[in-house]
Motif scaffolding. Structure first.
Motif, PDB file in Angstrom:
ATOM      1  N   TYR A 144      10.285  20.199 -23.308  1.00  0.00           N
ATOM      2  CA  TYR A 144      10.203  20.869 -22.057  1.00  0.00           C
ATOM      3  C   TYR A 144      11.365  20.344 -21.318  1.00  0.00           C
ATOM      4  O   TYR A 144      11.908  21.024 -20.496  1.00  0.00           O
ATOM      5  CB  TYR A 144       8.880  20.243 -21.306  1.00  0.00           C
ATOM      6  CG  TYR A 144       7.518  20.978 -22.087  1.00  0.00           C
ATOM      7  CD1 TYR A 144       7.102  22.078 -21.744  1.00  0.00           C
ATOM      8  CD2 TYR A 144       6.937  20.396 -23.138  1.00  0.00           C
ATOM      9  CE1 TYR A 144       6.083  22.771 -22.078  1.00  0.00           C
ATOM     10  CE2 TYR A 144       5.655  20.961 -23.865  1.00  0.00           C
ATOM     11  CZ  TYR A 144       5.536  22.403 -23.135  1.00  0.00           C
ATOM     12  OH  TYR A 144       4.372  22.815 -23.777  1.00  0.00           O
ATOM     13  N   ARG A 145      11.771  19.172 -21.735  1.00  0.00           N
ATOM     14  CA  ARG A 145      13.000  18.483 -21.161  1.00  0.00           C
ATOM     15  C   ARG A 145      13.945  19.477 -21.340  1.00  0.00           C
ATOM     16  O   ARG A 145      14.992  19.822 -20.570  1.00  0.00           O
ATOM     17  CB  ARG A 145      13.257  17.044 -21.563  1.00  0.00           C
ATOM     18  CG  ARG A 145      12.217  16.095 -20.849  1.00  0.00           C
ATOM     19  CD  ARG A 145      12.361  14.899 -21.475  1.00  0.00           C
ATOM     20  NE  ARG A 145      11.522  13.669 -21.071  1.00  0.00           N
ATOM     21  CZ  ARG A 145      11.897  13.393 -19.898  1.00  0.00           C
ATOM     22  NH1 ARG A 145      13.064  13.158 -19.454  1.00  0.00           N
ATOM     23  NH2 ARG A 145      10.981  12.372 -19.578  1.00  0.00           N
ATOM     24  N   GLU A 161      -2.380  25.219 -16.116  1.00  0.00           N
ATOM     25  CA  GLU A 161      -2.275  25.348 -17.656  1.00  0.00           C
ATOM     26  C   GLU A 161      -2.187  24.272 -18.436  1.00  0.00           C
ATOM     27  O   GLU A 161      -1.377  23.117 -18.350  1.00  0.00           O
ATOM     28  CB  GLU A 161      -0.875  26.030 -17.982  1.00  0.00           C
ATOM     29  CG  GLU A 161      -0.542  27.312 -17.092  1.00  0.00           C
ATOM     30  CD  GLU A 161      -1.547  28.561 -17.618  1.00  0.00           C
ATOM     31  OE1 GLU A 161      -2.066  28.227 -18.856  1.00  0.00           O
ATOM     32  OE2 GLU A 161      -2.070  29.225 -16.769  1.00  0.00           O
ATOM     33  N   SER A 162      -3.136  23.887 -19.480  1.00  0.00           N
ATOM     34  CA  SER A 162      -3.221  22.715 -20.246  1.00  0.00           C
ATOM     35  C   SER A 162      -2.766  21.552 -19.574  1.00  0.00           C
ATOM     36  O   SER A 162      -1.818  20.811 -19.975  1.00  0.00           O
ATOM     37  CB  SER A 162      -1.989  22.964 -21.539  1.00  0.00           C
ATOM     38  OG  SER A 162      -2.185  24.139 -21.859  1.00  0.00           O
ATOM     39  N   PRO A 163      -3.791  21.148 -18.526  1.00  0.00           N
ATOM     40  CA  PRO A 163      -3.452  19.723 -17.977  1.00  0.00           C
ATOM     41  C   PRO A 163      -3.709  18.573 -18.986  1.00  0.00           C
ATOM     42  O   PRO A 163      -4.473  18.794 -19.955  1.00  0.00           O
ATOM     43  CB  PRO A 163      -4.537  19.844 -16.863  1.00  0.00           C
ATOM     44  CG  PRO A 163      -5.656  20.487 -17.413  1.00  0.00           C
ATOM     45  CD  PRO A 163      -4.848  21.575 -18.169  1.00  0.00           C
ATOM     46  N   LEU A 164      -3.012  17.339 -18.654  1.00  0.00           N
ATOM     47  CA  LEU A 164      -3.033  16.330 -19.648  1.00  0.00           C
ATOM     48  C   LEU A 164      -4.796  15.896 -19.455  1.00  0.00           C
ATOM     49  O   LEU A 164      -5.182  15.495 -18.226  1.00  0.00           O
ATOM     50  CB  LEU A 164      -2.295  15.171 -18.853  1.00  0.00           C
ATOM     51  CG  LEU A 164      -2.751  13.755 -19.542  1.00  0.00           C
ATOM     52  CD1 LEU A 164      -2.518  13.697 -21.298  1.00  0.00           C
ATOM     53  CD2 LEU A 164      -1.719  12.576 -18.952  1.00  0.00           C
ATOM     54  N   TYR A 206       7.578  20.704 -13.252  1.00  0.00           N
ATOM     55  CA  TYR A 206       7.407  21.836 -12.633  1.00  0.00           C
ATOM     56  C   TYR A 206       7.582  22.748 -13.970  1.00  0.00           C
ATOM     57  O   TYR A 206       6.844  23.951 -13.765  1.00  0.00           O
ATOM     58  CB  TYR A 206       8.610  22.001 -11.504  1.00  0.00           C
ATOM     59  CG  TYR A 206       8.392  23.493 -10.906  1.00  0.00           C
ATOM     60  CD1 TYR A 206       7.648  23.765 -10.020  1.00  0.00           C
ATOM     61  CD2 TYR A 206       9.566  24.445 -11.511  1.00  0.00           C
ATOM     62  CE1 TYR A 206       7.750  25.157  -9.446  1.00  0.00           C
ATOM     63  CE2 TYR A 206       9.384  25.689 -10.905  1.00  0.00           C
ATOM     64  CZ  TYR A 206       8.528  26.180 -10.087  1.00  0.00           C
ATOM     65  OH  TYR A 206       8.395  27.411  -9.671  1.00  0.00           O
ATOM     66  N   VAL A 207       8.619  22.807 -14.621  1.00  0.00           N
ATOM     67  CA  VAL A 207       8.748  23.681 -15.711  1.00  0.00           C
ATOM     68  C   VAL A 207       7.576  23.832 -16.730  1.00  0.00           C
ATOM     69  O   VAL A 207       7.366  24.705 -17.166  1.00  0.00           O
ATOM     70  CB  VAL A 207      10.221  23.216 -16.462  1.00  0.00           C
ATOM     71  CG1 VAL A 207      10.460  23.993 -17.555  1.00  0.00           C
ATOM     72  CG2 VAL A 207      11.450  23.433 -15.500  1.00  0.00           C
ATOM     73  N   ALA A 208       7.247  22.594 -17.019  1.00  0.00           N
ATOM     74  CA  ALA A 208       6.134  22.239 -18.006  1.00  0.00           C
ATOM     75  C   ALA A 208       4.836  23.007 -17.470  1.00  0.00           C
ATOM     76  O   ALA A 208       3.735  23.438 -18.282  1.00  0.00           O
ATOM     77  CB  ALA A 208       5.644  20.978 -18.315  1.00  0.00           C
ATOM     78  N   ALA A 209       4.731  23.405 -16.080  1.00  0.00           N
ATOM     79  CA  ALA A 209       3.504  24.171 -15.658  1.00  0.00           C
ATOM     80  C   ALA A 209       3.396  25.417 -15.624  1.00  0.00           C
ATOM     81  O   ALA A 209       2.546  26.262 -15.427  1.00  0.00           O
ATOM     82  CB  ALA A 209       3.298  23.411 -14.167  1.00  0.00           C
ATOM     83  N   ARG A 212       5.020  27.393 -21.800  1.00  0.00           N
ATOM     84  CA  ARG A 212       4.081  26.439 -22.376  1.00  0.00           C
ATOM     85  C   ARG A 212       3.663  27.592 -23.787  1.00  0.00           C
ATOM     86  O   ARG A 212       3.800  26.689 -24.845  1.00  0.00           O
ATOM     87  CB  ARG A 212       2.998  26.149 -21.804  1.00  0.00           C
ATOM     88  CG  ARG A 212       3.081  25.293 -20.688  1.00  0.00           C
ATOM     89  CD  ARG A 212       1.642  24.378 -20.287  1.00  0.00           C
ATOM     90  NE  ARG A 212       1.624  23.629 -21.268  1.00  0.00           N
ATOM     91  CZ  ARG A 212       2.018  22.207 -21.498  1.00  0.00           C
ATOM     92  NH1 ARG A 212       2.713  22.020 -20.476  1.00  0.00           N
ATOM     93  NH2 ARG A 212       1.560  21.554 -22.418  1.00  0.00           N
ATOM     94  N   ASN A 213       3.402  28.774 -23.554  1.00  0.00           N
ATOM     95  CA  ASN A 213       3.139  29.565 -24.821  1.00  0.00           C
ATOM     96  C   ASN A 213       4.295  29.384 -25.816  1.00  0.00           C
ATOM     97  O   ASN A 213       4.116  29.185 -26.936  1.00  0.00           O
ATOM     98  CB  ASN A 213       3.041  31.016 -24.509  1.00  0.00           C
ATOM     99  CG  ASN A 213       1.741  31.122 -23.595  1.00  0.00           C
ATOM    100  OD1 ASN A 213       0.909  30.074 -23.622  1.00  0.00           O
ATOM    101  ND2 ASN A 213       1.391  32.122 -22.821  1.00  0.00           N
TER     102      ASN A 213
END
Ligand code: DC
Length: 209
Positions: free
Chosen positions: A35-36, A177-180, A93-96, A101-102
């Protein structure tokens, strides 16, 4: 065999997962680093993030390679760059973004497909590998997590780091989307007062049971 390790920022996931992987001779995959990399690619003038559509389109131009825990973005080594503050501040922000994510989840499944693999992230046990053989959720107090990050750098005050971590946790835990989350069958370990070796031992003991 798949071992999933999830938890919030600074809970020790990557350090522990790397060590356990060495002991078990498993492949280690730090999914946060992926993600980074997408975030790094999308920083305009190295500071501001591109808009969501541009970030989604960038996925066609990005080539991500992970070789023995070294990260290559379009064939350039970016191990150091992906840890910079500006990346840490924008990565949630990007990971959301669902499309990001897909894209990364398929890549993670592909990398782990034919290997014994230990993966660390936020959604490994809940989304990437819901049938993982072992699932761990690492946690630690906010004070301890901020202290750990504070010792790794010399630019931000402890208070600033604490606030950044709180913001990131909030964002990662409440996104659509896919929260922790800690899945029901994960073993939770509070690492606040444990050494790295102690946590590794706890995990290895579970795996060898
Ligand atoms: O573990 P880390 O701090 O390098 O993760 C960076 C960010 O990426 C974090 O804010 C949440 C996100 N992340 C995620 O949403 N899903 C993962 N599997 C791993 C990381």
């Amino acid at each position: 065999m798949i071992i999933a390790i999830d938890g919030p920022a600074g809970s020790g996931k990557s350090t522990i997962a790397k060590k356990v992987a060495e002991q078990l001779e498993f492949t280690f995959l730090d999914t946060g680093a992926m993600y980074r990399m997408v975030t790094l690619y999308n920083l305009v003038d190295s500071q501001k993030l591109e808009d969501e559509q541009t970030i989604i389109q960038s996925l066609n131009k990005i080539n991500i390679k992970v070789v023995k825990n070294h990260f290559y973005l379009n064939n350039q080594l970016v191990d150091k760059e992906i840890r910079m503050d500006k990346v840490s501040r924008n990565v949630s922000y990007v990971a959301a973004i669902k499309e990001v994510r897909n894209y990364l989840v398929s890549l993670q499944r592909e990398i782990a497909k034919n290997n014994n693999c230990i993966l660390d992230g936020r959604d490994i046990a809940s989304v990437v590998f819901p049938n993982a053989d072992y699932k761990f959720y690492l946690n630690a107090s906010i004070t301890e997590r901020a202290n750990r990050r504070f010792k790794e750098q010399d630019k931000q005050s402890l208070e600033e780091i604490k606030q950044d971590i709180k913001n990131r946790d909030m964002y990662d835990m409440t996104r659509k989307e896919s929260p922790l989350i800690k899945v029901a069958d994960a073993v939770e370990i509070d690492t606040s007062n444990l050494s790295i070796n102690q946590v590794c031992k706890l995990i290895l003991a579970e795996v060898k049971k």
